[in-house]
Each structure stands twice: as structure tokens, then as C-alpha cells.
Design a protein around this motif. Structure first.
Motif, short mmCIF file in Angstrom:
data_model
loop_
_atom_site.label_atom_id
_atom_site.label_comp_id
_atom_site.label_asym_id
_atom_site.label_seq_id
_atom_site.Cartn_x
_atom_site.Cartn_y
_atom_site.Cartn_z
N THR A 157 -6.18 1.43 3.84
CA THR A 157 -5.46 1.81 2.51
C THR A 157 -6.57 1.67 1.40
O THR A 157 -7.47 0.78 1.56
CB THR A 157 -4.44 0.67 2.36
OG1 THR A 157 -4.88 -0.47 2.36
CG2 THR A 157 -3.20 0.95 3.53
N PRO A 158 -6.21 1.93 0.22
CA PRO A 158 -7.05 1.77 -1.01
C PRO A 158 -7.40 0.37 -1.30
O PRO A 158 -8.42 -0.12 -1.64
CB PRO A 158 -6.33 2.58 -2.28
CG PRO A 158 -5.54 3.53 -1.66
CD PRO A 158 -5.15 3.16 -0.32
N LYS A 159 -6.27 -0.50 -1.19
CA LYS A 159 -6.20 -1.88 -1.58
C LYS A 159 -7.16 -2.65 -0.48
O LYS A 159 -7.84 -3.57 -0.97
CB LYS A 159 -4.94 -2.44 -1.72
CG LYS A 159 -4.43 -1.97 -2.79
CD LYS A 159 -4.93 -2.65 -4.36
CE LYS A 159 -4.16 -2.48 -5.42
NZ LYS A 159 -4.93 -2.90 -6.65
N TYR A 160 -6.83 -2.36 0.87
CA TYR A 160 -7.80 -2.87 1.80
C TYR A 160 -9.34 -2.31 1.48
O TYR A 160 -10.26 -3.36 1.70
CB TYR A 160 -7.22 -2.34 3.18
CG TYR A 160 -7.84 -3.06 4.32
CD1 TYR A 160 -7.18 -4.24 5.01
CD2 TYR A 160 -8.86 -2.37 4.97
CE1 TYR A 160 -7.65 -4.90 6.00
CE2 TYR A 160 -9.66 -3.20 6.33
CZ TYR A 160 -9.00 -4.22 6.63
OH TYR A 160 -9.59 -4.88 7.55
N SER A 194 -4.83 -10.49 -0.22
CA SER A 194 -3.51 -11.17 -0.17
C SER A 194 -2.85 -10.45 1.14
O SER A 194 -3.26 -9.72 1.85
CB SER A 194 -2.92 -10.88 -1.33
OG SER A 194 -2.50 -9.36 -1.39
N GLU A 195 -1.53 -11.24 1.30
CA GLU A 195 -0.84 -11.00 2.56
C GLU A 195 -0.12 -9.58 2.07
O GLU A 195 -0.10 -8.93 3.31
CB GLU A 195 0.51 -11.82 2.60
CG GLU A 195 1.31 -11.60 3.74
CD GLU A 195 2.61 -12.71 3.70
OE1 GLU A 195 3.49 -12.41 4.29
OE2 GLU A 195 2.21 -13.94 3.43
N ASP A 196 0.15 -9.24 0.87
CA ASP A 196 0.52 -7.91 0.66
C ASP A 196 -0.39 -6.84 0.98
O ASP A 196 -0.04 -5.68 1.53
CB ASP A 196 0.68 -7.76 -0.75
CG ASP A 196 1.88 -8.57 -1.18
OD1 ASP A 196 2.93 -8.97 -0.31
OD2 ASP A 196 2.41 -8.83 -2.45
N ARG A 200 -0.12 -6.34 5.00
CA ARG A 200 1.30 -5.84 5.40
C ARG A 200 0.94 -4.36 4.98
O ARG A 200 1.61 -3.56 5.85
CB ARG A 200 2.22 -6.58 4.61
CG ARG A 200 2.48 -7.92 5.28
CD ARG A 200 3.82 -8.76 4.65
NE ARG A 200 4.09 -9.86 5.37
CZ ARG A 200 4.78 -10.02 6.40
NH1 ARG A 200 4.98 -8.94 7.23
NH2 ARG A 200 4.92 -11.30 6.73
N GLU A 201 0.49 -4.15 4.02
CA GLU A 201 0.56 -2.60 3.61
C GLU A 201 -0.50 -1.80 4.30
O GLU A 201 -0.01 -0.78 4.74
CB GLU A 201 -0.16 -2.48 2.28
CG GLU A 201 -0.01 -0.94 1.70
CD GLU A 201 -0.81 -0.81 0.35
OE1 GLU A 201 -0.25 0.10 -0.37
OE2 GLU A 201 -1.65 -1.69 -0.08
N GLN A 202 -1.31 -2.60 4.90
CA GLN A 202 -2.40 -1.88 5.95
C GLN A 202 -1.94 -1.83 7.19
O GLN A 202 -2.19 -0.75 7.85
CB GLN A 202 -3.74 -2.96 5.44
CG GLN A 202 -4.64 -2.32 6.70
CD GLN A 202 -5.33 -0.91 6.51
OE1 GLN A 202 -6.11 -0.70 5.66
NE2 GLN A 202 -4.98 0.30 7.21
N LEU A 203 -1.23 -2.89 7.60
CA LEU A 203 -0.60 -2.66 9.07
C LEU A 203 0.53 -1.71 9.35
O LEU A 203 0.71 -0.98 9.97
CB LEU A 203 -0.19 -3.97 9.54
CG LEU A 203 -1.24 -5.32 9.51
CD1 LEU A 203 -0.43 -6.53 10.41
CD2 LEU A 203 -2.30 -4.70 10.60
N ALA A 204 1.17 -1.46 8.08
CA ALA A 204 2.33 -0.48 7.72
C ALA A 204 1.72 0.93 7.74
O ALA A 204 2.03 1.75 8.45
CB ALA A 204 3.28 -0.80 6.66
N SER A 207 1.12 -17.82 7.60
CA SER A 207 0.94 -19.16 7.16
C SER A 207 -0.29 -19.37 6.08
O SER A 207 -0.50 -20.27 5.43
CB SER A 207 0.69 -20.09 8.26
OG SER A 207 -0.10 -19.81 9.12
N TRP A 208 -1.11 -18.33 6.04
CA TRP A 208 -2.47 -18.33 5.24
C TRP A 208 -1.94 -17.72 3.96
O TRP A 208 -1.14 -16.77 3.53
CB TRP A 208 -3.50 -17.65 6.08
CG TRP A 208 -3.34 -16.25 6.57
CD1 TRP A 208 -2.95 -15.83 7.82
CD2 TRP A 208 -3.25 -14.94 5.90
NE1 TRP A 208 -2.78 -14.48 7.90
CE2 TRP A 208 -3.13 -13.84 6.71
CE3 TRP A 208 -3.96 -14.64 4.38
CZ2 TRP A 208 -3.12 -12.45 6.42
CZ3 TRP A 208 -3.73 -13.32 3.82
CH2 TRP A 208 -3.42 -12.35 4.89
#
Length: 276
Positions: A118-121, A174-176, A179-183, A275-276
Motif C-alpha cells: 500500500t502507499p503508506k506501507y 503504526s498499527e493502522d 492492518r491496512e496492508q494485511l487487508a 500489543s506493540w
């Protein structure tokens, strides 16, 4: 400072490039938005390039040459003699091979491969390079996203991606972001041309721990492979070298989960509390 779009000095190479790009686009009967979408870039960036106020990324130029049906390097002749060095420059020759491929095999032990980012990743990964400037990161992210335009073609290549399970757990931004990347991985895996498999910890596999690589199979041309490194990526196109990587890839893939179980593993990770 004069506006480059209205600068009477015709020797401005960026302005010449933009004018030529616009002329060729209009000759093909295409709108700016149509070219931008097919090339994998925003229409705002494409517009700034046409107006001569933005130095065009190499990947955008190559994609425009494809979209407009031009000979390779037709537009490069109009570029300024001096221009910023892209932090992905070593990947550019590979992108030409990748664009012609009918099938791509990739193995990654540490991060999501560029074609699935993704762009953010991608921004988080590229920002970690020592000494890199924000404008270089922006250009590199645009280039990386442009690579993915090959999946929007009428005849996209088939991508077989094997990822180490550690990628699902590695903090990147970040976690976001994760999560966006895995989705996004789940979304891509549900397209007809992408298969994603996870190499689980339980496989105890060591065949691919030395690093990731990609192999491209193209019609009417010898197969080739790309191996990245912290200094300079390299293309390997001699049959013995490609065959050695092919065997390594098949060894890793033989230990990976099938796609159905791999997607379950990704989904389970998304459902967990982090948890991270």
C-alpha cells in the motif's frame, strides 16, 4: 519567477517534455485523467508534468510510453540533462522486464513485496533509508504504485507470492499501516491473477533466509530474476543463475501453506489484539 507554462523560453526541457506529452496524448484522443489512471499516477501529478512544473519520475515516463504506444525511451530524449537520482533507479531496468512478464514468482522473508504494498506501507519502508529526502520518498512511492498498474491491464501477469509469516507480525509504522496492508493482501489474493502463500514458522525452513527475489517468465524471451540488496539491486539473466533461484523458490514454496490456509492466517492476524 515566471510561470513555466507561459515561459516564452522554449529551451526549458521540462516544458518541452510536458508539451510533447500533451501533444501525444491529444493525438491519441485521451484525456489527462485517462492517461493518469492507465499509467498508475494521480491526475494532479500528470497535470503538473504536462505544465512543466514537475520533474517526471522515470516510472511515469515509461508507463506513458506504454499507454501512448511509443517506442521505448521516446520521451526520455526530452528530459533535463541533470535530474534527481531516484532511490529506486536500480529497479528501473527490471520494471521493463516485469512489464513484459506473463508470470512472476516472488519470495520475501522480511517485508511485503513492492507489487503488493500500500502507499503508506511503501512510504514507511522507503523513509527508513538513511539520508533519503522527503521528495525522494514521494517520488519513489509514486514509482512503486505505478508498477502495480500492470494489474490493471487487460492481460495482467500472474503473480505467485510467498511471504514469510514474520511479515504478518513485523512492526512497520503504526498499527493502522500494518492492518491496512494485511487487508490489501486479502483483497489482492481474491483477484484471479494473484496467489499469496504464507511460509509458517512451523515449517522451520531456512532455504530463503538469505534474502528475497523475483523471477519473471516472459513470452519469447529468456527468464530473468531480480535480487535486491541494501546497496544495489541486480538482474540475473543467465540460465544457470535463474535456475538456481527457481529451485530455491520451489523449495520455499513447497513448505508454504496453500492460499486458502494462508488467507486464514492473515485474517486471524487481523482479528488479534496487537500489543506493540
Amino acid at each position: 519567477m515566471s510561470d513555466p507554462e507561459h515561459d516564452p523560453d522554449a529551451s526549458n526541457p521540462l516544458l518541452e517534455f510536458g508539451r510533447e506529452l500533451r501533444r501525444l496524448r491529444l493525438d491519441k484522443g485521451l484525456t489527462l485523467e485517462q492517461v493518469a489512471i492507465q499509467a498508475g499516477y494521480s491526475s494532479s501529478l500528470a497535470g503538473m508534468v504536462e505544465r512543466g512544473i514537475r520533474n517526471p519520475p522515470d516510472a511515469l515516463i515509461r508507463q506513458c510510453e506504454v499507454v501512448l504506444g511509443l517506442e521505448p525511451r521516446h520521451l526520455f530524449k526530452l528530459l533535463p540533462a541533470e535530474r534527481r537520482t531516484s532511490i529506486l533507479r536500480s529497479l528501473l531496468p527490471w520494471m521493463e522486464i516485469e512489464r513484459r512478464a506473463r508470470e512472476l514468482w516472488t519470495w520475501e522473508p522480511t517485508i511485503v513485496p513492492g507489487l503488493l504494498q500500500t502507499p503508506k506501507y511503501a512510504e514507511t519502508i522507503l523513509s527508513g533509508k538513511p539520508g533519503v529526502r522527503p521528495d525522494q520518498v514521494e517520488e519513489a512511492v509514486q514509482s512503486r504504485m505505478a508498477r502495480q498498474a500492470l494489474f490493471r491491464r487487460d492481460d495482467p501477469p500472474t503473480l505467485w507470492a510467498v511471504l514469510d509469516e514474520g511479515i504478518l507480525h513485523r512492526p512497520v509504522g503504526s498499527e493502522d499501516v500494518i492492518r491496512e496492508q494485511l487487508a490489501h493482501l486479502l483483497e489482492m489474493a481474491h483477484t484471479p491473477w494473484v496467489t499469496i502463500q504464507i511460509l509458517p514458522y512451523s515449517a522451520m525452513s531456512t532455504a530463503g533466509l538469505l534474502g528475497g527475489f523475483m523471477i519473471a517468465m516472459t513470452r519469447g524471451r529468456p527468464d530473468a530474476a531480480y535480487v535486491d540488496s541494501p546497496i544495489l539491486g541486480r538482474i540475473w539473466d543467465q540460465p544457470p543463475e535463474v535456475e538456481a533461484l527457481r529451485i530455491r523458490y520451489q523449495t520455499v514454496r513447497s513448505e508454504a501453506l496453500p492460499q486458502s490456509l494462508s488467507l486464514e492466517r492473515i485474517t486471524k492476524r487481523l482479528e488479534q489484539e496487537w500489543s506493540w
